[in-house]
Design a protein around this motif. Structure first.
Motif, mmCIF file in Angstrom:
data_model
loop_
_atom_site.group_PDB
_atom_site.id
_atom_site.type_symbol
_atom_site.label_atom_id
_atom_site.label_comp_id
_atom_site.label_asym_id
_atom_site.label_seq_id
_atom_site.Cartn_x
_atom_site.Cartn_y
_atom_site.Cartn_z
ATOM 1 N N HIS A 179 5.214 -0.275 3.653
ATOM 2 C CA HIS A 179 5.303 0.496 2.406
ATOM 3 C C HIS A 179 4.521 -0.201 1.287
ATOM 4 O O HIS A 179 3.720 0.427 0.586
ATOM 5 C CB HIS A 179 6.783 0.629 2.035
ATOM 6 N N HIS A 204 0.951 0.766 -0.984
ATOM 7 C CA HIS A 204 0.588 0.710 -2.407
ATOM 8 C C HIS A 204 -0.710 -0.081 -2.605
ATOM 9 O O HIS A 204 -1.585 0.327 -3.362
ATOM 10 C CB HIS A 204 1.697 0.029 -3.220
ATOM 11 N N HIS A 219 4.211 6.787 -4.314
ATOM 12 C CA HIS A 219 5.432 7.312 -3.704
ATOM 13 C C HIS A 219 5.298 8.812 -3.467
ATOM 14 O O HIS A 219 4.818 9.538 -4.334
ATOM 15 C CB HIS A 219 6.641 7.032 -4.599
ATOM 16 N N ASP A 229 8.934 -0.505 -7.635
ATOM 17 C CA ASP A 229 8.639 -1.671 -6.801
ATOM 18 C C ASP A 229 7.199 -2.109 -6.990
ATOM 19 O O ASP A 229 6.546 -2.580 -6.070
ATOM 20 C CB ASP A 229 8.938 -1.391 -5.319
ATOM 21 N N ALA A 273 11.316 -0.755 -1.220
ATOM 22 C CA ALA A 273 11.431 -0.391 -2.622
ATOM 23 C C ALA A 273 12.779 -0.722 -3.183
ATOM 24 O O ALA A 273 13.052 -1.856 -3.505
ATOM 25 C CB ALA A 273 11.123 1.066 -2.805
HETATM 26 ZN ZN LIG Z 1 7.046 1.672 -3.404
#
Ligand SMILES: [Zn+2]
Length: 279
Positions: A210, A214, A220, A71, A14
């Motif tokens: 990560h 998403h 998050h 992000d 991120a």
């Molecule tokens: Zn993220």
């Protein structure tokens, strides 16, 4: 010229904190001004969906125009879908998830990300497949079209740090209404150039894990506060499109791989619980 170190060199996904000399900041401010400004209407929609819009900008990403925020990247159509999501929500996951389980998701990585990118993707695939979920990942060649196109493509982008932050990865949205994962995510190769924070394989794999999170519907864990980025945003009223996953903490979870800003590079037990509940 005095150059301070990045203050959170951990930042494996991120956004990273950093401090910069004035000249670097000036350069990046100019860069941001060249990118389009986001309209108040769109900012309002992103605000309502609990995104930190302070650094949002219009850009082209993976062949489409839209808005970069945190992000994430959303096309205008995807932003409208965020708005239509059930507002009765609380923490963690998006309304749409990957469907058709059990399902094998194909994934490919742009050769521009080099051996590091290739090795990191293999490590990321292992991280997910070791969880024995009803989704698993298998690697295919990059750049295929038609039926052989990867479900998730990992691409390369280059973006300078700005205002003390550098975006390490950027996901092209969340799962679609049809139940497919988001079509991919990018990795910022500028990150590789900054010696104080340049990633090793595990760190890049953590960022990829990560961003895949998403793509398959995780938000998050600190979306309400952005605490991991040193911010403290008021919770406000109802969240949009962020539904609490049973068995996971409702408060901050500093070791979750799904924090807005580093340092985790592995799934913690809550991340595993979340993924097991969903998949
Ligand atoms: Zn993220």
């Amino acid at each position: 010229m005095k150059t301070k170190k990045f203050t959170l060199l951990i930042a494996v996904f991120a956004i990273v904190f950093a401090t910069f000399t004035a000249c670097q900041t000036d350069q990046t401010d100019e860069l941001l001004q060249e990118e389009g400004k986001v309209s108040p209407e769109i900012l309002a929609k992103l605000d309502a969906a609990y995104f930190d819009t302070s650094r949002a900008f219009i850009t082209n990403f993976m062949g489409e125009e839209g808005v970069a925020v945190e992000d994430m990247f959303f096309t205008y159509e995807q932003i409208d879908e965020l708005q239509s999501i059930d507002p009765a929500a609380k923490h963690y996951r998006t309304t749409n998830l990957v469907s058709g389980l059990p399902r094998v998701i194909t994934i490919s990585v742009d050769p521009d990300l080099g051996t590091l990118g290739s090795n990191a993707l293999d490590a990321t695939i292992n991280m997910y497949n070791n969880l024995n979920l009803r989704i698993s990942f298998t690697r295919v060649n990059f750049g295929q079209r038609g039926p052989n196109k990867a479900d998730i493509e990992v691409t390369e982008f280059y973006e300078l740090e700005s205002g003390g932050f550098i975006t390490l990865g950027r996901a092209a949205g969340f799962p679609t209404r049809k139940g497919d994962p988001a079509k991919g995510f990018g990795i910022n190769s500028r990150w590789f150039e900054i010696s104080s924070i340049a990633p090793n394989v595990s760190e890049l794999a953590g960022t990829m894990a990560h961003e895949i999170g998403h793509c398959i519907g995780l938000r998050h864990t600190d979306y309400q506060t952005r605490q991991s980025c040193g911010q403290n945003i008021n919770e406000g009223s109802a969240g949009v499109g962020a539904i609490y996953i049973p068995g996971t903490p409702t408060g901050s979870d500093s070791t979750s791989i799904m924090q807005s800003c580093g340092p985790a590079i592995n799934f913690n037990n809550n991340d595993k619980t979340a993924l097991e509940v969903l998949y």
